[in-house]
Design a protein around this motif. Structure first.
Motif, short mmCIF file in Angstrom:
data_model
loop_
_atom_site.label_atom_id
_atom_site.label_comp_id
_atom_site.label_asym_id
_atom_site.label_seq_id
_atom_site.Cartn_x
_atom_site.Cartn_y
_atom_site.Cartn_z
N ARG A 263 -7.06 8.75 -3.16
CA ARG A 263 -7.03 10.18 -2.82
C ARG A 263 -8.39 10.87 -2.99
NH1 ARG A 263 -2.37 13.99 -2.96
NH2 ARG A 263 -1.04 12.17 -3.20
N ALA B 40 0.84 -1.20 0.00
CA ALA B 40 0.00 0.00 0.00
C ALA B 40 0.87 1.24 0.00
CB ALA B 40 -0.90 -0.02 1.23
N MET B 41 1.94 1.18 0.79
CA MET B 41 2.84 2.33 0.87
C MET B 41 3.49 2.59 -0.48
SD MET B 41 2.60 3.54 3.88
CE MET B 41 4.03 4.58 4.13
N LYS C 283 -6.37 0.95 2.81
CA LYS C 283 -5.10 1.47 2.28
C LYS C 283 -4.65 0.55 1.15
CE LYS C 283 -3.50 3.24 6.77
NZ LYS C 283 -2.72 2.83 7.93
N PRO C 284 -4.06 0.99 0.10
CA PRO C 284 -3.71 2.39 -0.17
C PRO C 284 -4.96 3.26 -0.34
CG PRO C 284 -3.40 1.06 -2.15
CD PRO C 284 -3.73 0.10 -1.07
N ARG D 74 11.43 -3.64 3.20
CA ARG D 74 10.55 -4.34 4.16
C ARG D 74 9.84 -5.51 3.47
NH1 ARG D 74 6.29 -0.66 7.33
NH2 ARG D 74 4.78 -2.28 7.90
N ARG E 94 8.46 16.53 -3.49
CA ARG E 94 7.46 15.46 -3.46
C ARG E 94 8.00 14.19 -4.10
NH1 ARG E 94 1.45 17.48 -5.17
NH2 ARG E 94 0.40 15.86 -3.93
N LYS F 220 12.12 2.40 1.32
CA LYS F 220 11.94 1.81 2.66
C LYS F 220 11.00 0.60 2.60
CE LYS F 220 11.89 5.93 5.17
NZ LYS F 220 11.10 6.80 6.02
N ASN F 221 9.96 0.76 1.90
CA ASN F 221 8.96 -0.28 1.87
C ASN F 221 9.33 -1.45 0.98
OD1 ASN F 221 6.57 0.38 3.66
ND2 ASN F 221 7.05 2.34 2.68
N LYS G 143 10.42 12.54 -1.73
CA LYS G 143 9.67 11.91 -0.64
C LYS G 143 9.07 10.59 -1.09
CE LYS G 143 5.94 13.34 2.41
NZ LYS G 143 4.99 14.48 2.55
N GLU H 53 2.29 1.86 -3.34
CA GLU H 53 1.27 2.43 -4.22
C GLU H 53 1.08 3.91 -3.93
OE1 GLU H 53 -2.48 0.33 -4.83
OE2 GLU H 53 -1.43 -1.53 -4.31
N MET H 54 1.04 4.21 -2.62
CA MET H 54 0.82 5.62 -2.27
C MET H 54 2.05 6.46 -2.61
SD MET H 54 -1.65 5.55 1.04
CE MET H 54 -0.84 4.31 1.98
N ASP I 254 1.83 7.22 -6.09
CA ASP I 254 0.86 8.29 -6.31
C ASP I 254 1.48 9.66 -6.03
OD1 ASP I 254 -1.84 9.33 -6.71
OD2 ASP I 254 -1.84 9.67 -4.53
N ILE I 255 2.23 9.66 -4.90
CA ILE I 255 2.87 10.94 -4.55
C ILE I 255 3.87 11.34 -5.65
CG2 ILE I 255 4.41 12.08 -2.86
CD1 ILE I 255 3.03 10.26 -0.71
N ASP J 188 0.77 14.71 2.21
CA ASP J 188 0.73 14.88 0.78
C ASP J 188 -0.71 14.90 0.26
OD1 ASP J 188 2.75 14.74 -1.67
OD2 ASP J 188 0.86 13.70 -2.19
N LEU K 286 9.94 6.82 0.49
CA LEU K 286 8.88 5.92 0.93
C LEU K 286 8.97 4.59 0.20
CD1 LEU K 286 5.72 8.21 1.21
CD2 LEU K 286 6.76 6.90 3.06
#
Lengths: 873, 127
Positions: B111, A669-670, B107-108, A703, A689, A699-700, A692, A672-673, A676-677, B19, A696
């Motif tokens: 938006r 999910a992270m 999640k995700p 993991r 952005r 890191k994920n 960032k 994916e987000m 998106d960011i 964000d 993200l």
């Protein structure tokens, strides 16, 4: 009489005159006179004596003197005059003689004379001193008055006797004249009226206030009758006594002549006491009569012929007067005549009381039952009549009848019971038995009267197991299975319940035994037990804990698994014979209801329980399975399975699914987000952005890779155990790789990661990928649970082993958590990243190489130290 | 400005929320809490119009705060709307089976729908 005595002198003179005439100065010739005188003297009636005045000796006497003294004349002459009298009066007469001679007066007095035979005679002496010749002679004429005196004395005595009789008579005696004047009253009369005789004498009873004014006329009438020479009475009078009280008297009068006067003799009798007694008697009689009249009972007096002499009440339509004089049998139904007659006859014959019960017509006209008590009336010891007291006992009879009906009903119930019932007294004597017992012990009859052990078991002593003995002793109900033996030979088995029989005060007076023949049941049970024994081996080999209970919910069999279970849980193993709840007090109380339900429904029951045994939570699944015998549930087999582990695993599995989902879905999910960011960053040309987003993402990704790695490792480990390393790996190289991978996280958390590797420990015979996984999991955990401080990795050689130590300053572990960390899928929290596989995999890897892994913590917040030891070769 | 409290233990997620609300500048003021305790602390001090709540958190899971908001006398009166944001589906949340309608975003986070819902619940509306 007294006055007559006083005239004696003149009478004596007259007599002497009539008998002897003594002319002192006679004109007849002396010679002739003397002759006449002699003849007269000699033949005189009275004794005559001449005595010489000087000597006192008798000088002559006549024939009468001979008779008087019973002596001859010749013996008398010459006697001294004093010898004529009794010796005790000798001196007295000597003195009188001398005085007489001296005074020369005529002497006239009564004297005593002693006869020859010793008799005392009384005489009246008339004496005079006369001169005869030259002599002075005293001549005494002795007139014998002995008889006279005797009569007189008797008269006096008699008069005194009567006087005393009258005076002391127990009846009041008085005289009055015809004017009513009292002349005399005796002591009793004084006592009756309270006046002294002298107070009454001379007073008329009209004036003496003795008689109340209203009775005065009557008294006067009686006095008038007396005047006519008539007696009166007895008449009742009330006299006023001196002290003011009254006396009831009976007065009887007679006209009498006393001392030539016509008088009235009155006799008065005090009847006050008698009157009072009569009044008391009358009152007492009245009381008794009212008692008799008001008594609800029939009271009769019957004579020997059965005739009613008295009756206090009668049936309607009949008066008492009509009933009295008629035979009692007229009022009794003929069928009862015999019993009544026999009873009456019996009492007349024996004088003893008796009773009978008959039906009769009551005062209300209804026919009722009567109990009649019959008692004798005796006079001088002889029965002269009987009293009959009849009480209505209809209600009692009714109650008795009801009681009889109840008794019949109870007897039917008693006999109808299809178990044996016998009633024993406190000494265990059989008092009563029902039909079942009679039939069962037909060959032992008679049963009643014998001791129960004799009657039923033909024993001489009490059966030691007898519940009845206990019931008699403590007053409580006892029951038990008892052997039925005759002459000590076992015939079967009874279930015996003994209920204490108590009186109204709660005292045990006996026991009721209820007996059921359970021989067949017992046999079946024996067979079952044998069969159960046979199957014991099988049962014992079953891993589940099994117990079997009987219909009283008592445990009769347990298997080995059950025993082990008890042992492990610290429960007493002595459960045989105990009830389920007794053996397992921790079980909920509904367990007994459940058992009963299986017994009654015959359907198996499966339940799951969460038990807390000595602080340990144990989840059990219990299957209660009925065992049938002749269509009836006689046993319940309970199979208890410890499903704690299973439930635990199930929970773990559920958690695993959730945690794996979370662990895998979160980084995805992270990502994916982050993507998106990043997209937005590119669209808005915002490098911040984009950076960032990149952070993200990386890191994920790490993991994600680690988690997937672990899953694969589990798979590989489980599939490829036994795969051996072909060459040594470099510890330094692997650690550096790990450090590179966790760099971002370390930096982000602001931690320091220090590595201190002993060069001797660098080469190690282990598959490189496995070493990587082993260490990554340890280091990753350290990073994960440390929010500030440092992580220190050091190696050294120890006893030919390579020791790797990872220390952190993180949140530490509780002892429980420390014990659990190596479990597969254990996670301290589902919020933690990862799947709870890491340390488990590390442990398996270490163990694969014959090493060991240990984890230490001094507690929460005090960091964790992991020490791994791997053999060098 | 509507005041939104975001309860989320993962720091990366805070960045994601920032964000998400970046383009809604001026409409929302964001408060961040790493744990339920922190969230309660903020709630006691600040007037909050909406809570975005993660479920799997340490040491107190998000459900606790959700139940507290419904049961606590004071918090109940404030009627603060809640959006649950989790990687798990609703049926995997323990202890929230019986609380009725719950607004959940998986999640995700998507938006647009998320911001739309936030606008609805706070009454701020979206552009």
């Amino acid at each position: 009489m007294g006055r007559r005595l006083r005239k004696t002198k003149s009478i004596a003179k007259a007599k002497i005159k009539g008998v002897v005439s003594v002319p002192f100065k006679s004109k007849v010739s002396e010679q002739g006179n003397e002759k006449i005188f002699k003849v007269a003297f000699n033949n005189a009636v009275d004794a005559g004596f001449w005595a010489d005045t000087k000597t006192g000796k008798i000088i002559n006497c006549n024939k009468a003197a001979e008779r008087l003294l019973e002596r001859k004349r010749k013996d008398i002459i010459g006697m001294h005059q004093t010898k004529l009298h009794p010796p005790y009066a000798k001196e007295h007469y000597r003195k009188i003689f001398r005085e007489h001679v001296k005074s020369k007066n005529v002497f006239d007095r009564e004297v005593e004379i002693l006869t020859k035979s010793g008799k005392i005679k009384y005489v009246r002496i008339t004496a005079a001193v006369i001169p005869i010749g030259n002599k002075s002679v005293i001549q005494g004429i002795f007139h014998d008055i002995t008889e006279q005196k005797k009569i007189r004395e008797e008269l006096i005595r008699s008069e005194e006797k009567y006087k005393s009789l009258v005076a002391n008579a127990p009846i009041g005696i008085y005289y009055n004249d015809f004017n009513g004047k009292f002349l005399y009253a005796n002591k009793m009369a004084e006592k009756i009226v309270g006046y002294k005789s002298k107070e009454l004498v001379g007073k008329s009873f009209f004036k003496a206030k003795l008689i109340s004014p209203k009775d005065l006329n009557r008294a006067a009438e009686l006095l008038a009758l007396n005047k006519l020479g008539k007696g009166t009475g007895p008449d009742e009078f009330i006299l006023n006594k001196k002290d003011g009280s009254k006396a009831d008297v009976l007065i009887t009068t007679r006209p009498v002549i006393i001392e030539e006067k016509r008088l009235v003799l009155g006799m008065v009798e005090d009847i006050t006491e008698r009157k009072l007694a009569e009044e008391a008697l009358r009152q007492s009689e009245e009381k008794l009569r009212s008692l008799v009249d008001s008594a609800p009972n029939f009271i009769m007096i019957i004579n020997a012929d059965g005739i009613i002499q008295f009756i206090n009440r009668t049936a309607p339509g009949l008066t008492r007067e009509e009933a009295i004089g008629r035979p009692i049998y007229d009022f009794i139904q003929p069928k009862y005549h015999a019993v009544v007659r026999n009873t009456i006859n019996y009492i007349f014959k024996t004088g003893k009381a008796s009773s009978y019960e008959i039906q009769g017509v009551g005062p209300d006209g209804r026919i009722s039952w009567y109990v009649t008590n019959v008692a004798p009336i005796k006079h001088h010891g002889k029965v002269i009549a009987v009293t009959q007291i009849a009480a209505d006992i209809t209600e009692r009879k009714k109650a008795e009848e009801e009681l009889k009906n109840n008794e019949r009903f109870l007897q039917s119930v008693f006999d109808g019971i299809q178990d044996g019932i016998s009633v024993l007294d406190i000494k265990l004597n059989v008092v009563r038995v029902n039909k079942w017992v009679e039939k069962m012990f037909a060959s032992h009859t008679p049963l009643v009267g014998k001791k129960c052990y004799e009657a039923y078991h033909k024993r001489q002593t009490v059966c030691p197991w007898c519940p009845s003995v206990k019931a008699v002793k403590d007053g409580k109900t006892h029951a038990g299975v008892i052997p039925y033996a005759v002459e000590e030979k076992l015939k079967g088995w009874f279930f015996l319940s003994a209920y204490p029989l108590k009186d109204e005060n709660g005292k045990v007076i006996g026991v009721i035994e209820s007996v059921r023949d359970i021989t067949e049941q017992k046999k079946a049970e024996e067979a079952l037990r044998e069969s159960e024994e046979r199957y014991r081996l099988t049962i014992d080999s079953i891993a589940d804990a099994i117990h079997v209970i009987d219909s009283e919910l008592r445990i009769i069999l347990i298997n080995k698994a059950f025993l082990r279970w008890c042992e492990q849980l610290g429960i007493s193993k002595k459960v045989i014979g105990k009830r389920v709840l007794e053996a397992f007090p921790f079980l909920p109380s509904k367990i007994e209801d459940e058992c009963r339900e299986v017994f009654s429904s015959g359907k198996p029951l499966i339940t799951e329980e969460v038990n807390n045994i000595n602080g340990i939570e144990i989840i059990t699944e219990t299957r209660k399975i009925p065992v049938f015998e002749a269509g009836k549930v006689i046993r319940v087999v309970t199979v208890i399975r410890d499903i704690t582990e299973r439930r635990h695993m199930e929970r773990l599995r559920e958690n695993l699914i959730r945690d794996v989902s979370h662990s895998l879905k979160t980084p995805v999910a992270m990502l994916e987000m982050a993507n998106d960011i990043g997209q937005r960053g590119i669209e808005t040309n915002d490098t911040q952005r984009i950076k960032k987003a990149m952070d993200l993402a990386s890191k994920n990704v790490i993991r994600l890779r680690k988690d997937i790695n672990n899953i694969l490792e589990v798979y590989v480990l489980s599939k490829a155990i036994g795969a051996r390393p072909k060459e040594k790996s470099s510890l330094r190289k692997v650690i550096n790789e790990i450090a590179e991978n966790i760099k971002y996280v370390i930096e982000e958390k602001g931690l320091s990661f220090e590595i201190n590797i002993d060069s001797r420990t660098d080469k190690i015979l282990i598959i490189e990928r496995e070493l990587y996984t082993l260490l990554l999991n340890i280091i990753d955990n350290a990073v994960k649970f440390t929010n500030e401080g440092e992580i220190l990795l050091s190696t050294k050689l120890k006893n030919n082993c390579i020791q790797i130590k990872v220390e952190d300053t993180g949140c530490g572990l509780t002892p429980f958590q420390r014990d659990m960390v190596f479990e597969r899928f254990y996670k301290r929290s589902s919020a933690m990243p990862g799947m709870g596989l890491g340390l488990n995999i590390s442990k398996e890897i270490v163990e694969k190489y014959g090493g060991k892994i240990e984890i230490f913590s001094k507690g929460l917040g005090k960091g964790v130290t992991v020490i791994i030891e791997l053999p060098r070769k | 400005m509507k005041r939104i409290l975001i309860v989320e233990d993962e720091k990366s997620m805070h960045e994601v929320y920032q964000d998400i609300f970046l383009e809604e500048e001026g409409q929302y003021h964001l408060f961040f809490a790493f744990s339920v305790e922190e969230a309660l602390n903020i709630l006691s001090k600040e007037a909050i119009d909406l809570i975005v709540l993660d479920i799997i958190m340490e040491p107190i899971p998000g459900q606790y705060l959700y139940l507290k908001l419904m049961q606590d006398e004071d918090l109940k009166q404030r009627k603060i709307p809640v959006i649950i944001a989790s990687v798990l589906k609703k049926d995997m949340f323990e202890r929230l089976e019986n609380v009725g309608e719950v607004c959940v975003f998986e999640k995700p986070l998507a938006r647009e729908p998320f911001l739309k819902k936030v606008g609805e619940l706070t009454g701020a509306g979206t552009k």
